[in-house]
Motif scaffolding. Structure first.
Motif, PDB file in Angstrom:
ATOM      1  N   TYR A  45      11.702 -50.577   8.256  1.00  0.00           N
ATOM      2  CA  TYR A  45      10.964 -50.006   7.137  1.00  0.00           C
ATOM      3  C   TYR A  45      11.489 -50.659   5.871  1.00  0.00           C
ATOM      4  O   TYR A  45      12.542 -50.303   5.370  1.00  0.00           O
ATOM      5  N   ALA A  46      10.755 -51.643   5.371  1.00  0.00           N
ATOM      6  CA  ALA A  46      11.210 -52.434   4.235  1.00  0.00           C
ATOM      7  C   ALA A  46      10.957 -51.709   2.928  1.00  0.00           C
ATOM      8  O   ALA A  46       9.828 -51.327   2.630  1.00  0.00           O
ATOM      9  N   LEU A  47      12.016 -51.510   2.168  1.00  0.00           N
ATOM     10  CA  LEU A  47      11.863 -51.000   0.811  1.00  0.00           C
ATOM     11  C   LEU A  47      11.443 -52.140  -0.097  1.00  0.00           C
ATOM     12  O   LEU A  47      10.709 -51.960  -1.066  1.00  0.00           O
ATOM     13  N   THR A  48      11.936 -53.328   0.204  1.00  0.00           N
ATOM     14  CA  THR A  48      11.468 -54.563  -0.414  1.00  0.00           C
ATOM     15  C   THR A  48      11.273 -55.543   0.737  1.00  0.00           C
ATOM     16  O   THR A  48      12.042 -55.551   1.684  1.00  0.00           O
ATOM     17  N   GLY A  49      10.230 -56.335   0.689  1.00  0.00           N
ATOM     18  CA  GLY A  49       9.950 -57.267   1.785  1.00  0.00           C
ATOM     19  C   GLY A  49       8.879 -56.713   2.706  1.00  0.00           C
ATOM     20  O   GLY A  49       8.155 -55.782   2.370  1.00  0.00           O
ATOM     21  N   GLN A  50       8.793 -57.292   3.917  1.00  0.00           N
ATOM     22  CA  GLN A  50       7.773 -56.935   4.895  1.00  0.00           C
ATOM     23  C   GLN A  50       8.349 -56.042   5.991  1.00  0.00           C
ATOM     24  O   GLN A  50       9.358 -56.392   6.609  1.00  0.00           O
ATOM     25  N   SER A  51       7.697 -54.927   6.248  1.00  0.00           N
ATOM     26  CA  SER A  51       8.093 -54.070   7.365  1.00  0.00           C
ATOM     27  C   SER A  51       7.706 -54.736   8.671  1.00  0.00           C
ATOM     28  O   SER A  51       6.782 -55.551   8.722  1.00  0.00           O
ATOM     29  N   VAL A  52       8.423 -54.374   9.732  1.00  0.00           N
ATOM     30  CA  VAL A  52       8.197 -54.983  11.049  1.00  0.00           C
ATOM     31  C   VAL A  52       8.318 -53.898  12.102  1.00  0.00           C
ATOM     32  O   VAL A  52       9.193 -53.044  12.023  1.00  0.00           O
ATOM     33  N   ILE A  53       7.439 -53.949  13.103  1.00  0.00           N
ATOM     34  CA  ILE A  53       7.586 -53.114  14.288  1.00  0.00           C
ATOM     35  C   ILE A  53       7.461 -54.032  15.497  1.00  0.00           C
ATOM     36  O   ILE A  53       6.632 -54.945  15.517  1.00  0.00           O
ATOM     37  N   THR A  54       8.319 -53.809  16.464  1.00  0.00           N
ATOM     38  CA  THR A  54       8.293 -54.597  17.685  1.00  0.00           C
ATOM     39  C   THR A  54       8.543 -53.670  18.859  1.00  0.00           C
ATOM     40  O   THR A  54       8.984 -52.537  18.671  1.00  0.00           O
ATOM     41  N   PHE A  55       8.258 -54.136  20.041  1.00  0.00           N
ATOM     42  CA  PHE A  55       8.355 -53.292  21.239  1.00  0.00           C
ATOM     43  C   PHE A  55       9.206 -53.993  22.284  1.00  0.00           C
ATOM     44  O   PHE A  55       8.991 -55.165  22.574  1.00  0.00           O
ATOM     45  N   LYS A  56      10.152 -53.267  22.841  1.00  0.00           N
ATOM     46  CA  LYS A  56      11.066 -53.829  23.834  1.00  0.00           C
ATOM     47  C   LYS A  56      11.219 -52.856  24.993  1.00  0.00           C
ATOM     48  O   LYS A  56      11.229 -51.642  24.806  1.00  0.00           O
ATOM     49  N   GLU A  57      11.355 -53.403  26.187  1.00  0.00           N
ATOM     50  CA  GLU A  57      11.523 -52.568  27.387  1.00  0.00           C
ATOM     51  C   GLU A  57      12.844 -51.813  27.383  1.00  0.00           C
ATOM     52  O   GLU A  57      12.907 -50.671  27.797  1.00  0.00           O
ATOM     53  N   ARG A  58      13.899 -52.475  26.923  1.00  0.00           N
ATOM     54  CA  ARG A  58      15.231 -51.842  26.919  1.00  0.00           C
ATOM     55  C   ARG A  58      15.881 -52.076  25.569  1.00  0.00           C
ATOM     56  O   ARG A  58      15.680 -53.114  24.950  1.00  0.00           O
ATOM     57  N   LEU A  59      16.678 -51.136  25.136  1.00  0.00           N
ATOM     58  CA  LEU A  59      17.365 -51.268  23.852  1.00  0.00           C
ATOM     59  C   LEU A  59      18.771 -51.810  24.058  1.00  0.00           C
ATOM     60  O   LEU A  59      19.757 -51.139  23.824  1.00  0.00           O
ATOM     61  N   VAL A  60      18.825 -53.029  24.516  1.00  0.00           N
ATOM     62  CA  VAL A  60      20.098 -53.719  24.722  1.00  0.00           C
ATOM     63  C   VAL A  60      20.286 -54.720  23.585  1.00  0.00           C
ATOM     64  O   VAL A  60      19.355 -54.991  22.822  1.00  0.00           O
ATOM     65  N   LYS A  61      21.475 -55.276  23.493  1.00  0.00           N
ATOM     66  CA  LYS A  61      21.782 -56.180  22.378  1.00  0.00           C
ATOM     67  C   LYS A  61      20.799 -57.351  22.296  1.00  0.00           C
ATOM     68  O   LYS A  61      20.424 -57.775  21.199  1.00  0.00           O
ATOM     69  N   GLU A  62      20.339 -57.858  23.437  1.00  0.00           N
ATOM     70  CA  GLU A  62      19.387 -58.976  23.420  1.00  0.00           C
ATOM     71  C   GLU A  62      18.065 -58.562  22.763  1.00  0.00           C
ATOM     72  O   GLU A  62      17.440 -59.357  22.057  1.00  0.00           O
ATOM     73  N   ALA A  63      17.634 -57.332  22.993  1.00  0.00           N
ATOM     74  CA  ALA A  63      16.404 -56.823  22.375  1.00  0.00           C
ATOM     75  C   ALA A  63      16.594 -56.643  20.872  1.00  0.00           C
ATOM     76  O   ALA A  63      15.689 -56.948  20.079  1.00  0.00           O
ATOM     77  N   ILE A  64      17.762 -56.171  20.466  1.00  0.00           N
ATOM     78  CA  ILE A  64      18.048 -55.998  19.044  1.00  0.00           C
ATOM     79  C   ILE A  64      18.075 -57.361  18.353  1.00  0.00           C
ATOM     80  O   ILE A  64      17.526 -57.541  17.259  1.00  0.00           O
ATOM     81  N   VAL A  65      18.670 -58.352  19.014  1.00  0.00           N
ATOM     82  CA  VAL A  65      18.711 -59.712  18.481  1.00  0.00           C
ATOM     83  C   VAL A  65      17.288 -60.253  18.303  1.00  0.00           C
ATOM     84  O   VAL A  65      16.961 -60.848  17.266  1.00  0.00           O
ATOM     85  N   GLU A  66      16.420 -60.040  19.286  1.00  0.00           N
ATOM     86  CA  GLU A  66      15.023 -60.479  19.175  1.00  0.00           C
ATOM     87  C   GLU A  66      14.333 -59.785  18.003  1.00  0.00           C
ATOM     88  O   GLU A  66      13.556 -60.405  17.274  1.00  0.00           O
TER      89      GLU A  66
END
Length: 174
Positions: A45-66
């Motif tokens: 949720y960007a207060l400045t800049g562009q907001s982004v939403i993405t979808f991942k199967e698992r909330l592991v570090k690799e998904a957070i990195v993506e």
């Protein structure tokens, strides 16, 4: 120029129904087809800049990195400041290393303080919009969720209390 905002994961489901129906004879019900999704939503949720939403199967570090890479793609210039909770994947060495490479800095909230994350009211409103809607399938739900999140994230109203508490000297965020 820099970008700042709140970062969090949620698991909205297409069958969520927080709306209440009332009738004199208690015969009113809401029936929805049971479409479920296995993926989690990761939002910025960007207060400045562009907001982004993405979808991942698992909330592991690799998904957070993506997710961090997607946030950088949408906000290519300047430093990015992410206010986040203390989820383990946020603190992982891989996550922190890539965040440094991407020019993303995490600001971690104190433990057990989700109300300090400005994205929480946004997730609440997204779920409220999901409530009365009937979804044909997972793709319809993903499209609806993306559109609702991005539309609602243009409002700074979800973060007004946060801004007044933590950024009292800021007059206007652009």
């Amino acid at each position: 120029m820099s970008c700042s905002g709140s970062f969090d994961e949620a698991w909205p489901q297409p069958f969520e129904n927080s709306q209440r129906m009332w009738s004199f004879d208690r015969t009113v019900t809401i029936e929805k087809p049971l479409v479920t999704v296995s993926w989690r939503s990761i939002g910025f949720y960007a207060l400045t800049g562009q907001s982004v939403i993405t979808f991942k199967e698992r909330l592991v570090k690799e998904a957070i990195v993506e997710a961090l890479e997607e946030i950088r793609e949408q906000n290519p210039v300047g430093r990015i400041l992410l206010v986040a909770d203390n989820y383990g994947s946020h603190h992982a060495c891989l996550t922190q290393q890539l965040a440094d490479e991407l020019g993303i800095e995490f600001v971690f909230l104190p433990p057990s303080s989700p109300t300090l994350n400005a994205i929480e009211p946004l997730w609440k409103d997204v779920k409220r919009e999901i409530s009365p809607t009937i979804f044909e399938d997972k793709d319809h739900f993903r499209q609806f969720l993306t559109e609702a999140f991005l539309r609602l994230s243009h409002r700074l109203s979800f973060a007004v209390d946060w801004i007044e508490t933590f950024l009292p000297d800021i007059q206007v965020l652009q």
